[in-house]
Write a protein that holds these residues in place. Structure first.
Motif, short mmCIF file in Angstrom:
data_model
loop_
_atom_site.label_atom_id
_atom_site.label_comp_id
_atom_site.label_asym_id
_atom_site.label_seq_id
_atom_site.Cartn_x
_atom_site.Cartn_y
_atom_site.Cartn_z
N LEU A 208 -9.93 8.30 -20.91
CA LEU A 208 -8.67 7.58 -20.73
C LEU A 208 -7.85 8.31 -19.66
O LEU A 208 -7.63 9.51 -19.75
CB LEU A 208 -7.95 7.58 -22.08
CG LEU A 208 -7.04 6.42 -22.41
CD1 LEU A 208 -7.82 5.11 -22.47
CD2 LEU A 208 -6.34 6.67 -23.74
N HIS A 209 -7.41 7.57 -18.66
CA HIS A 209 -6.64 8.17 -17.55
C HIS A 209 -5.67 7.16 -16.98
O HIS A 209 -5.78 5.96 -17.25
CB HIS A 209 -7.60 8.67 -16.45
CG HIS A 209 -8.30 7.55 -15.73
ND1 HIS A 209 -9.46 6.96 -16.20
CD2 HIS A 209 -8.00 6.88 -14.59
CE1 HIS A 209 -9.83 5.99 -15.38
NE2 HIS A 209 -8.96 5.92 -14.38
N GLN A 210 -4.74 7.66 -16.18
CA GLN A 210 -3.90 6.80 -15.35
C GLN A 210 -4.34 7.01 -13.91
O GLN A 210 -4.77 8.10 -13.55
CB GLN A 210 -2.43 7.25 -15.42
CG GLN A 210 -1.74 7.03 -16.74
CD GLN A 210 -0.35 7.65 -16.71
OE1 GLN A 210 -0.22 8.87 -16.58
NE2 GLN A 210 0.68 6.84 -16.83
N ASP A 211 -4.19 5.98 -13.07
CA ASP A 211 -4.42 6.13 -11.64
C ASP A 211 -3.08 6.51 -11.04
O ASP A 211 -2.22 5.64 -10.86
CB ASP A 211 -4.90 4.81 -11.02
CG ASP A 211 -6.34 4.48 -11.35
OD1 ASP A 211 -6.84 4.94 -12.39
OD2 ASP A 211 -6.95 3.77 -10.55
N ARG A 212 -2.90 7.81 -10.76
CA ARG A 212 -1.58 8.21 -10.28
C ARG A 212 -1.62 9.27 -9.19
O ARG A 212 -0.68 10.03 -8.99
CB ARG A 212 -0.71 8.67 -11.46
CG ARG A 212 -1.30 9.79 -12.30
CD ARG A 212 -0.33 10.21 -13.38
NE ARG A 212 0.98 10.44 -12.84
CZ ARG A 212 2.12 10.31 -13.51
NH1 ARG A 212 2.10 9.95 -14.76
NH2 ARG A 212 3.26 10.58 -12.94
N LEU B 70 -10.13 -0.60 -5.54
CA LEU B 70 -9.47 -0.70 -4.24
C LEU B 70 -8.01 -0.35 -4.40
O LEU B 70 -7.35 -0.85 -5.32
CB LEU B 70 -9.57 -2.15 -3.75
CG LEU B 70 -10.99 -2.60 -3.47
CD1 LEU B 70 -11.15 -4.09 -3.66
CD2 LEU B 70 -11.33 -2.23 -2.04
N ARG B 71 -7.51 0.46 -3.49
CA ARG B 71 -6.12 0.92 -3.60
C ARG B 71 -5.43 1.08 -2.25
O ARG B 71 -6.07 1.34 -1.24
CB ARG B 71 -6.08 2.31 -4.26
CG ARG B 71 -6.72 2.41 -5.60
CD ARG B 71 -6.47 3.80 -6.16
NE ARG B 71 -7.07 3.95 -7.47
CZ ARG B 71 -8.33 4.29 -7.68
NH1 ARG B 71 -9.11 4.55 -6.65
NH2 ARG B 71 -8.79 4.40 -8.90
N ARG B 72 -4.11 1.01 -2.32
CA ARG B 72 -3.24 1.57 -1.30
C ARG B 72 -2.99 3.01 -1.73
O ARG B 72 -2.83 3.30 -2.91
CB ARG B 72 -1.88 0.88 -1.29
CG ARG B 72 -1.77 -0.42 -0.58
CD ARG B 72 -2.06 -0.37 0.87
NE ARG B 72 -1.12 0.45 1.64
CZ ARG B 72 -1.13 0.52 2.96
NH1 ARG B 72 -2.04 -0.16 3.67
NH2 ARG B 72 -0.26 1.28 3.59
N TYR C 291 -2.77 3.57 -19.16
CA TYR C 291 -3.97 4.36 -19.45
C TYR C 291 -5.15 3.42 -19.67
O TYR C 291 -5.00 2.35 -20.28
CB TYR C 291 -3.75 5.21 -20.71
CG TYR C 291 -2.97 6.47 -20.41
CD1 TYR C 291 -3.63 7.65 -20.07
CD2 TYR C 291 -1.58 6.48 -20.43
CE1 TYR C 291 -2.93 8.80 -19.79
CE2 TYR C 291 -0.86 7.63 -20.14
CZ TYR C 291 -1.55 8.80 -19.82
OH TYR C 291 -0.86 9.93 -19.53
N HIS C 292 -6.32 3.86 -19.19
CA HIS C 292 -7.53 3.05 -19.32
C HIS C 292 -8.74 3.95 -19.16
O HIS C 292 -8.62 5.07 -18.63
CB HIS C 292 -7.53 1.95 -18.25
CG HIS C 292 -7.44 2.51 -16.86
ND1 HIS C 292 -6.25 2.92 -16.30
CD2 HIS C 292 -8.40 2.79 -15.95
CE1 HIS C 292 -6.48 3.41 -15.10
NE2 HIS C 292 -7.78 3.34 -14.86
N GLY C 293 -9.89 3.47 -19.61
CA GLY C 293 -11.11 4.25 -19.46
C GLY C 293 -12.32 3.40 -19.83
O GLY C 293 -12.18 2.23 -20.19
FE FE Z 1 -8.69 4.14 -13.15
#
Ligand code: FE
Ligand code: MD6
Length: 206
Positions: free
Chosen positions: A117-121, A197-199, A173-175
């Motif tokens: 479980l993590h955040q994309d930050r 895909l991200r900025r 949070y997701h994983g």
């Molecule tokens: Fe992620």
């Protein structure tokens, strides 16, 4: 049809047809040939991830003893990341933000791999959504809230499904709990490939 799973999360089951999945996989195989998979490690412990990673686009996400960050070159070959395939840029134009995507992280899950479980930050901006594409074996994807303690629920992500985390859900949070081995025949060597895909840098002023 998109399903609104939570505030700002949208899940697009079967967004890509079988043909589009195969074409995208061919694009990604070319990326992998130019930028081979590497195995990231946890910053504090040095423990290896169970997934292998590579990237395309101007910036790529890496993890090693010095932390999590974006950089313009492959950590092992030193080469710049391969260009973002046009098919991914088109998908981002449809579901992401007006400005070009800057990073596409390619995660490969062999049998038994998972992601905690993590955040994309690690991005400098959270104004643009994260757009995630699943290819190959189905995954059990867990989603919660913006705190680690918030209740979670799980959904299955099959090949061709696309998930968008935007607005208030950008930092949830997701994983990945597990991969359902053998559930897809798209990837010849088996397993699952996920593209996010991200900025990374702030969106240009409109
Ligand atoms: Fe992620
Ligand atoms: C995966 N996905 O599907 C991992 N991150 O293998 C992610 O970590 C992710 O699906 C941000 C937004 C959507 C995601």
């Amino acid at each position: 049809m998109a399903l609104a799973a939570a505030d700002g999360v949208s899940i697009h089951p079967n967004y890509l047809t079988g043909e589009a999945q195969a074409a995208l996989l061919a694009d990604i195989e070319a990326v992998i040939a130019a930028a081979p998979f590497f195995r990231p490690t946890m910053p504090r412990t040095g423990a290896p991830f169970s997934v292998e990673m590579t990237n395309c686009g101007p910036l790529g996400w890496v993890a090693d003893k010095n932390g999590y960050r974006y950089q313009a070159h492959h950590p092992e070959t030193g080469a710049p990341w391969p260009a973002m395939p046009e098919r991914l840029r088109a998908l981002w134009r449809d579901l992401g933000a007006p400005a070009e995507p800057e990073a596409c992280l390619v995660n490969r899950y062999p049998e038994g791999a998972k992601m905690g479980l993590h955040q994309d930050r690690d991005e400098e901006t959270f104004d643009a959504p994260v757009v995630s594409v699943s290819l190959g074996d189905t995954a059990v994807f867990r989603m919660g809230g913006t705190t680690r303690r918030a209740p979670t629920r799980s959904v299955r992500l099959a090949s061709g499904d696309v998930v968008v985390f935007g607005g208030p859900s950008r930092l949830i949070y997701h994983g990945i709990d597990r991969i359902l081995t053998g559930s897809s025949r798209l990837v010849p060597e088996g397993g699952r490939i996920n593209l996010t895909l991200r900025r990374v840098t702030p969106l240009p002023a409109a």
